[in-house]
Design an enzyme around this catalytic site. Structure first.
Site, PDB file in Angstrom:
ATOM      1  N   GLU A  93     -37.176  -5.393  25.196  1.00 50.11           N
ATOM      2  CA  GLU A  93     -36.559  -3.863  24.708  1.00 50.11           C
ATOM      3  C   GLU A  93     -35.292  -4.335  24.014  1.00 50.11           C
ATOM      4  O   GLU A  93     -34.677  -5.260  24.087  1.00 50.11           O
ATOM      5  CB  GLU A  93     -35.803  -3.239  26.183  1.00 50.11           C
ATOM      6  CG  GLU A  93     -37.450  -2.683  26.742  1.00 50.11           C
ATOM      7  CD  GLU A  93     -36.901  -1.810  28.018  1.00 50.11           C
ATOM      8  OE1 GLU A  93     -36.239  -0.759  27.330  1.00 50.11           O
ATOM      9  OE2 GLU A  93     -37.290  -1.922  28.774  1.00 50.11           O
ATOM     10  N   CYS A 106     -28.116  -4.194  20.650  1.00 52.45           N
ATOM     11  CA  CYS A 106     -28.347  -4.777  21.958  1.00 52.45           C
ATOM     12  C   CYS A 106     -29.509  -5.305  22.128  1.00 52.45           C
ATOM     13  O   CYS A 106     -30.624  -4.633  22.407  1.00 52.45           O
ATOM     14  CB  CYS A 106     -27.940  -3.748  23.055  1.00 52.45           C
ATOM     15  SG  CYS A 106     -28.052  -4.551  24.797  1.00 52.45           S
ATOM     16  N   CYS A 113     -36.190 -10.649  34.054  1.00 51.78           N
ATOM     17  CA  CYS A 113     -34.810 -11.440  34.461  1.00 51.78           C
ATOM     18  C   CYS A 113     -35.016 -11.982  35.583  1.00 51.78           C
ATOM     19  O   CYS A 113     -35.618 -11.240  36.665  1.00 51.78           O
ATOM     20  CB  CYS A 113     -33.680 -10.419  34.203  1.00 51.78           C
ATOM     21  SG  CYS A 113     -32.127 -11.519  34.571  1.00 51.78           S
ATOM     22  N   CYS A 117     -29.524  -8.748  40.218  1.00 53.70           N
ATOM     23  CA  CYS A 117     -28.487  -7.828  40.032  1.00 53.70           C
ATOM     24  C   CYS A 117     -29.146  -6.483  40.895  1.00 53.70           C
ATOM     25  O   CYS A 117     -29.792  -5.879  40.367  1.00 53.70           O
ATOM     26  CB  CYS A 117     -27.821  -7.787  38.816  1.00 53.70           C
ATOM     27  SG  CYS A 117     -27.326  -9.264  38.338  1.00 53.70           S
ATOM     28  N   CYS A 120     -29.500  -3.044  38.653  1.00 57.19           N
ATOM     29  CA  CYS A 120     -30.174  -3.313  37.309  1.00 57.19           C
ATOM     30  C   CYS A 120     -31.527  -3.143  37.345  1.00 57.19           C
ATOM     31  O   CYS A 120     -32.113  -3.991  38.310  1.00 57.19           O
ATOM     32  CB  CYS A 120     -29.691  -4.751  36.725  1.00 57.19           C
ATOM     33  SG  CYS A 120     -30.686  -5.229  35.093  1.00 57.19           S
ATOM     34  N   GLY A 166     -32.440  -9.823  30.572  1.00 55.05           N
ATOM     35  CA  GLY A 166     -32.459 -11.100  30.782  1.00 55.05           C
ATOM     36  C   GLY A 166     -31.056 -11.848  30.739  1.00 55.05           C
ATOM     37  O   GLY A 166     -29.994 -10.928  30.496  1.00 55.05           O
ATOM     38  N   GLU A 167     -31.050 -12.971  31.256  1.00 53.80           N
ATOM     39  CA  GLU A 167     -29.654 -13.720  31.474  1.00 53.80           C
ATOM     40  C   GLU A 167     -29.550 -14.690  30.260  1.00 53.80           C
ATOM     41  O   GLU A 167     -30.423 -15.662  30.207  1.00 53.80           O
ATOM     42  CB  GLU A 167     -29.464 -14.641  32.675  1.00 53.80           C
ATOM     43  CG  GLU A 167     -28.525 -15.481  32.638  1.00 53.80           C
ATOM     44  CD  GLU A 167     -27.111 -14.906  32.500  1.00 53.80           C
ATOM     45  OE1 GLU A 167     -26.464 -13.978  33.134  1.00 53.80           O
ATOM     46  OE2 GLU A 167     -26.473 -15.655  31.585  1.00 53.80           O
ATOM     47  N   SER A 198     -23.393 -11.628  27.081  1.00 51.00           N
ATOM     48  CA  SER A 198     -22.828 -11.324  28.258  1.00 51.00           C
ATOM     49  C   SER A 198     -23.579 -12.076  29.269  1.00 51.00           C
ATOM     50  O   SER A 198     -25.056 -12.216  29.529  1.00 51.00           O
ATOM     51  CB  SER A 198     -23.217  -9.846  28.632  1.00 51.00           C
ATOM     52  OG  SER A 198     -22.701  -9.515  29.873  1.00 51.00           O
ATOM     53  N   SER A 221     -20.071 -10.596  33.303  1.00 51.00           N
ATOM     54  CA  SER A 221     -20.219  -9.377  34.466  1.00 51.00           C
ATOM     55  C   SER A 221     -19.772  -9.522  35.627  1.00 51.00           C
ATOM     56  O   SER A 221     -20.288 -10.481  36.333  1.00 51.00           O
ATOM     57  CB  SER A 221     -21.806  -8.914  34.583  1.00 51.00           C
ATOM     58  OG  SER A 221     -21.952  -7.883  35.218  1.00 51.00           O
ATOM     59  N   LEU A 222     -18.630  -8.898  36.349  1.00 54.53           N
ATOM     60  CA  LEU A 222     -18.035  -9.086  37.678  1.00 54.53           C
ATOM     61  C   LEU A 222     -18.848  -8.179  38.509  1.00 54.53           C
ATOM     62  O   LEU A 222     -19.092  -8.639  39.641  1.00 54.53           O
ATOM     63  CB  LEU A 222     -16.712  -8.804  37.374  1.00 54.53           C
ATOM     64  CG  LEU A 222     -15.878 -10.043  36.821  1.00 54.53           C
ATOM     65  CD1 LEU A 222     -14.290  -9.796  37.135  1.00 54.53           C
ATOM     66  CD2 LEU A 222     -16.007 -11.368  37.871  1.00 54.53           C
ATOM     67  N   ASN A 301     -25.239   3.785  35.103  1.00 53.81           N
ATOM     68  CA  ASN A 301     -26.263   4.776  34.472  1.00 53.81           C
ATOM     69  C   ASN A 301     -27.319   4.842  35.510  1.00 53.81           C
ATOM     70  O   ASN A 301     -27.773   3.980  35.993  1.00 53.81           O
ATOM     71  CB  ASN A 301     -26.698   4.183  33.408  1.00 53.81           C
ATOM     72  CG  ASN A 301     -25.699   4.154  32.246  1.00 53.81           C
ATOM     73  OD1 ASN A 301     -24.971   5.195  31.934  1.00 53.81           O
ATOM     74  ND2 ASN A 301     -25.114   2.978  31.865  1.00 53.81           N
ATOM     75  N   CYS A 344     -26.964   0.713  29.876  1.00 57.27           N
ATOM     76  CA  CYS A 344     -26.984  -0.431  30.536  1.00 57.27           C
ATOM     77  C   CYS A 344     -27.372  -0.413  31.796  1.00 57.27           C
ATOM     78  O   CYS A 344     -27.164   0.469  32.621  1.00 57.27           O
ATOM     79  CB  CYS A 344     -25.385  -1.092  30.720  1.00 57.27           C
ATOM     80  SG  CYS A 344     -24.389  -1.541  29.364  1.00 57.27           S
TER      81      CYS A 344
HETATM   82  S1  SF4 Z   1     -27.708  -7.403  34.999  1.00 59.96           S
HETATM   83 FE1  SF4 Z   1     -28.474  -8.913  33.549  1.00 59.96          FE
HETATM   84  S2  SF4 Z   1     -28.439 -10.579  34.578  1.00 59.96           S
HETATM   85 FE2  SF4 Z   1     -28.419  -9.137  36.319  1.00 59.96          FE
HETATM   86  S3  SF4 Z   1     -30.489  -8.502  36.654  1.00 59.96           S
HETATM   87 FE3  SF4 Z   1     -30.152  -7.316  34.977  1.00 59.96          FE
HETATM   88  S4  SF4 Z   1     -30.613  -8.230  32.996  1.00 59.96           S
HETATM   89 FE4  SF4 Z   1     -30.519  -9.696  34.828  1.00 59.96          FE
END
Ligand code: SF4
Length: 366
Positions: A93, A106, A113, A117, A120, A166-167, A198, A221-222, A301, A344
């Site tokens: 995406e 973006c 991923c 988190c 997400c 993804g990371e 990020s 990302s905290l 979101n 996001c």
């Molecule tokens: S916020 Fe980023 S690192 Fe965390 S699960 Fe989603 S895509 Fe992966």
């Protein structure tokens, strides 16, 4: 198809060498690079400055593009969201966000991923695979071609953010390769200074990135000011807790250029991490480490089935004021493309039900 050489992730010298394996002179490699990267052509048929027999030979061993757009959506605010498939059928995406003075794209660094988190949607896919450099570059080409026409120079600057699925730091080699291809003045010419990566906090890779001279900007990302809460929201924190993460950031700070700041992103989840006390804890944490940085507050979101709700505007404002009163540079990132699930945390290869806004829907065209 799967064994064909992917050309979009190659830099000029690599394309020159590749052409030499076909007994072609070096200038053909440079011609091919300009066609793929500057003119953003995505099929050999379109590269009419190459002889026809060479184009035929190329198409037998390589491909000029590997991602296929499956569907795309246009938001009320102009944001465009693309759902693509890799040659092996995995979702990718990308989101194009037009702004007054620049555009931001973006992009995704992985399909799915591996991190978990809890706020997400992408996390629910798990890791399908990391993307190649070519697949990263193609996302940018596709978005620019769609927004402005094939090969047309964007009227504004283009910023890139690796904040899609993804990371990125778990795919650092391919990411850096893609960024170097895109930085070439004879190609897309998007320099690392225009790119922000990020991370959820992969400490060893933050340190590695700090040692790279042509590195992009970094955002962390905290999502929580304490280890207890961060362990819950971002399980990667159990491996690299806040103290370790922030001391890696301190090392990274030494590489900041004049005027550059490290970005901390803080997604605001109603009743979870948005209290006054948590704002003070966050300010104290950042002040204790004294890093040249800024905080981007990101109202969550809504993305079903995730159990979170966005903080109200009043709470976001109060949180911001508390941080600012303690000397933290704070900005609120206004969500874009919420109506098409492009914001996001909402990316999860999901088809929107807002069919009226579907621009094209090429499902099954692969
Ligand atoms: S916020 Fe980023 S690192 Fe965390 S699960 Fe989603 S895509 Fe992966």
């Amino acid at each position: 198809m799967t064994t064909a050489v992917q050309l979009t992730g190659m830099n000029q010298p690599e394309l020159v060498s590749f052409m030499e394996t076909l007994s072609e002179p070096a200038y053909r490699g440079r011609q091919l690079f300009a066609a793929l990267q500057h003119r953003r052509l995505r099929s050999f048929d379109e590269i009419t400055d190459l002889p026809k027999d060479l184009r035929t030979r190329l198409s037998e061993v390589a491909n000029a593009a590997s991602l296929k757009v499956e569907s795309q959506y246009l938001s009320d605010d102009g944001t465009r969201r693309y759902l693509m498939k890799t040659h092996d059928g995995l979702p990718v995406e990308t989101v194009f966000i037009p702004e007054e003075r620049r555009d931001t794209i973006c992009f995704s660094s992985q399909s799915g991923c591996p991190l978990q988190c809890t706020f997400c949607l992408t996390a629910q896919l798990g890791l399908l695979r990391s993307l190649t450099a070519g697949e990263i570059v193609e996302q940018i080409q596709i978005a620019l071609n769609d927004a402005y026409g094939t090969g047309v120079k964007p009227p504004r600057g283009t910023n890139l953010v690796a904040m899609g699925a993804g990371e990125p730091l778990l795919n650092l080699d391919q990411l850096l390769k893609a960024l170097r291809v895109m930085a070439d003045p004879q190609g897309l010419h998007i320099v690392p200074n225009r790119v922000t990566v990020s991370t959820a906090g992969v400490v060893p890779r933050i340190l590695e990135l700090a040692g790279i001279s042509d590195r992009p900007h970094l955002a962390i990302s905290l999502a929580a000011p304490t280890d207890d809460l961060r362990n819950e929201l971002m399980p990667i924190n159990k491996k690299w807790p806040l103290e370790q993460l922030l001391s890696a950031c301190k090392t990274f700070e030494e590489t900041l250029k004049p005027g550059e700041r490290l970005t901390f992103e803080y997604v605001l989840l109603e009743g979870v991490n948005d209290s006054d006390e948590q704002a003070r804890q966050l300010a104290n944490l950042l002040n204790r480490h004294n890093i040249r940085s800024k905080v981007n507050l990101i109202p969550h979101n809504a993305a079903e089935p995730l159990p979170y709700r966005p903080s109200s505007d009043a709470v976001v404002e109060r949180f911001k004021n508390i941080l600012e009163s303690k000397g933290i540079h704070t900005y609120v990132r206004r969500p874009r493309g919420r109506d098409i699930f492009a914001a996001c945390g909402q990316l999860a290869a999901r088809q929107t039900t807002l069919n009226t806004r579907v621009v094209t829907n090429l499902v099954g065209a692969n």
